[in-house]
Design an enzyme around this catalytic site. Structure first.
Site, PDB file in Angstrom:
ATOM      1  N   ASN A   6      -2.709   3.766  -1.518  1.00 22.74           N
ATOM      2  CA  ASN A   6      -2.191   2.395  -1.522  1.00 22.74           C
ATOM      3  C   ASN A   6      -0.683   2.343  -1.751  1.00 22.74           C
ATOM      4  O   ASN A   6      -0.018   1.385  -1.352  1.00 22.74           O
ATOM      5  CB  ASN A   6      -2.854   1.555  -2.622  1.00 22.74           C
ATOM      6  CG  ASN A   6      -4.365   1.482  -2.510  1.00 22.74           C
ATOM      7  OD1 ASN A   6      -5.047   1.408  -3.526  1.00 22.74           O
ATOM      8  ND2 ASN A   6      -4.906   1.502  -1.312  1.00 22.74           N
ATOM      9  N   GLN A  29       1.962   3.623  -0.668  1.00 27.55           N
ATOM     10  CA  GLN A  29       2.941   3.644   0.424  1.00 27.55           C
ATOM     11  C   GLN A  29       3.333   2.240   0.871  1.00 27.55           C
ATOM     12  O   GLN A  29       4.370   2.043   1.488  1.00 27.55           O
ATOM     13  CB  GLN A  29       2.355   4.480   1.570  1.00 27.55           C
ATOM     14  CG  GLN A  29       2.944   4.287   2.936  1.00 27.55           C
ATOM     15  CD  GLN A  29       2.013   3.474   3.842  1.00 27.55           C
ATOM     16  OE1 GLN A  29       1.090   2.818   3.378  1.00 27.55           O
ATOM     17  NE2 GLN A  29       2.280   3.532   5.132  1.00 27.55           N
ATOM     18  N   ASN A  48     -10.671  -7.408   6.289  1.00 34.08           N
ATOM     19  CA  ASN A  48     -11.964  -7.269   6.950  1.00 34.08           C
ATOM     20  C   ASN A  48     -12.404  -8.623   7.504  1.00 34.08           C
ATOM     21  O   ASN A  48     -12.033  -9.679   6.984  1.00 34.08           O
ATOM     22  CB  ASN A  48     -13.007  -6.708   5.983  1.00 34.08           C
ATOM     23  CG  ASN A  48     -13.306  -7.649   4.835  1.00 34.08           C
ATOM     24  OD1 ASN A  48     -14.146  -8.543   4.951  1.00 34.08           O
ATOM     25  ND2 ASN A  48     -12.608  -7.480   3.704  1.00 34.08           N
ATOM     26  N   CYS A 102      -7.036   0.102   8.662  1.00 34.90           N
ATOM     27  CA  CYS A 102      -5.762   0.769   8.402  1.00 34.90           C
ATOM     28  C   CYS A 102      -5.999   2.204   7.932  1.00 34.90           C
ATOM     29  O   CYS A 102      -5.168   3.076   8.181  1.00 34.90           O
ATOM     30  CB  CYS A 102      -4.963  -0.010   7.352  1.00 34.90           C
ATOM     31  SG  CYS A 102      -4.288  -1.568   7.980  1.00 34.90           S
ATOM     32  N   CYS A 131     -14.700  14.006  11.822  1.00 38.46           N
ATOM     33  CA  CYS A 131     -13.418  13.301  11.948  1.00 38.46           C
ATOM     34  C   CYS A 131     -12.871  13.095  10.539  1.00 38.46           C
ATOM     35  O   CYS A 131     -13.059  13.958   9.678  1.00 38.46           O
ATOM     36  CB  CYS A 131     -13.597  11.977  12.695  1.00 38.46           C
ATOM     37  SG  CYS A 131     -14.693  10.804  11.882  1.00 38.46           S
TER      38      CYS A 131
END
Length: 382
Positions: A69, A71, A130, A188, A340
């Site tokens: 968070n 950043q 969301n 994000c 992933c």
């Protein structure tokens, strides 16, 4: 209300603006704002509103501060990691302006509590990330006739508007009647976001709130402001109220709050926690890598930039968007494990492979993030 000498000194740069003045500052100090979300957008919104003198700020958030968070969520500091975002944000707000009343709600905004919470505030600002909460916020604001200062961000782009049908404008449903299919729009956490972007969009939202409080200027009601940080360009779209809108149209069919998880196509909790036959654990992936005799192929479907940040030795990269061209490199009769970052894109890859006749493809639940947590802490998380 009267401003003290200290408040006159604090707000002096407002007071000398003819459009604000003493009467306008009193309006600002008498206004209450509910900020839904204390993250990227909520950070600049709450900090600037407190500095401007908004008298009461409500903060709705149930999350805790994480290193990822920091950043962009400037209301929180490194020492706040692990704390509730509402508590960290309240501390920062009160350090900016001790006279600002901060009310925290350490819970999700739901159909059960939204009307009760929102009714206590003059203006609502949407800092959510969301779709269920976004539609819920919109619907509750329309039903209660509250202005909704909207903003959203993704990668290098953002948008902002003010939805207020009671003031003659459209609502969020007029712009987006239906939510996108689940998983269609990356979060994000999956797609990334430029750190300064929520500051730009959040400041626009805060500006709109102050204008609404003052009753001055031309608001974003009926306009959608689009911003592209890479091109440093703003564009504007005209928005009109949809007479067929089920919420704010001429014959509304939505007269109470609904199940927004269901509306957005998100499975109910029991279905979400049920084992997925197309998934394997990171421990099973580790066994496949440790024992080549098992004959299991493991591939990574993240992007090359992500692969450079963190990857697992011996696992080849085959980005998801290249699978339609490269799936022929794989053996359709071999067991294939796909991973992933978090397990979302790998599920899409497995779905695609099965459509091509690969019967033994499996997604690694939790992806490389789970690998870092459960198998190898030396693999960095991002």
């Amino acid at each position: 209300m009267q401003l003290s000498n200290d408040e006159i000194r604090r707000y002096s740069r407002h007071l000398i603006l003819p459009e604000v003045g003493l009467a306008g500052q009193k309006k600002i100090c008498s206004t209450s704002v509910l900020c839904i979300g204390a993250g990227g957008l909520g950070s600049p919104i709450a900090m600037y509103l407190a500095a401007a003198g908004i008298g009461k700020i409500g903060l709705v958030d149930f999350d805790v501060v994480d290193y990822t968070n920091l950043q962009r969520q400037i209301i929180h500091g490194t020492e706040d990691v692990g704390r509730l975002k509402t508590e960290s944000a309240k501390e920062t707000i009160n350090s900016i302006n001790p006279s600002c009343e901060v009310v925290i709600y350490n819970s999700r905004m739901t159909s059960e509590n939204a009307l009760e919470i929102i009714a206590q505030y003059d203006i609502v600002v949407d800092g959510t990330d969301n779709f269920p909460t976004r539609y819920l916020t919109n619907d509750a604001c329309v039903l209660l006739k509250k202005a909704n200062a909207y903003g959203s961000i993704f990668r290098f782009e953002g948008q902002a508007s003010v939805f207020a049908p009671h003031l003659g404008g459209p609502c969020y449903r007029c712009l987006y009647p239906e939510p996108p299919p689940p998983g269609m729009v990356p979060s994000c956490a999956e797609g990334g976001v430029l750190g300064v972007l929520p500051g730009i969009i959040g400041c626009i939202q805060a500006t709109e709130i102050l204008k609404l409080a003052l009753g001055k200027g031309s608001s974003l009601i009926g306009r959608l402001l689009l911003f592209n940080a890479l091109d440093m360009k703003f564009r504007e779209l005209k928005l009109r109220r949809d007479p067929e809108c089920p919420l704010c149209g001429e014959n509304p069919t939505i007269t109470k709050l609904i199940d927004y998880e269901q509306f957005c196509g998100i499975p109910a909790e029991p279905a979400a926690t049920a084992p997925n036959p197309d998934e394997v654990s990171v421990q099973e992936m580790k066994r496949a890598l440790d024992d080549p005799k098992l004959g299991i192929k493991v591939i990574d479907v993240r992007e090359p930039d992500e692969y450079q940040i963190a990857h697992i030795g011996g696992v080849p990269l085959m980005p998801l968007n290249t699978l339609p061209q490269r799936f022929t490199e794989l053996d359709p009769n071999q067991m294939i494990y796909v991973h992933c970052k978090s397990g979302l894109r790998s599920l899409k890859a497995v779905k695609f492979l099965k459509e091509q006749g690969f019967k033994h493809a499996k997604s690694v639940k939790g992806g490389i993030s789970a690998w870092s947590d459960e198998v190898d802490h030396n693999v960095p998380k991002y």
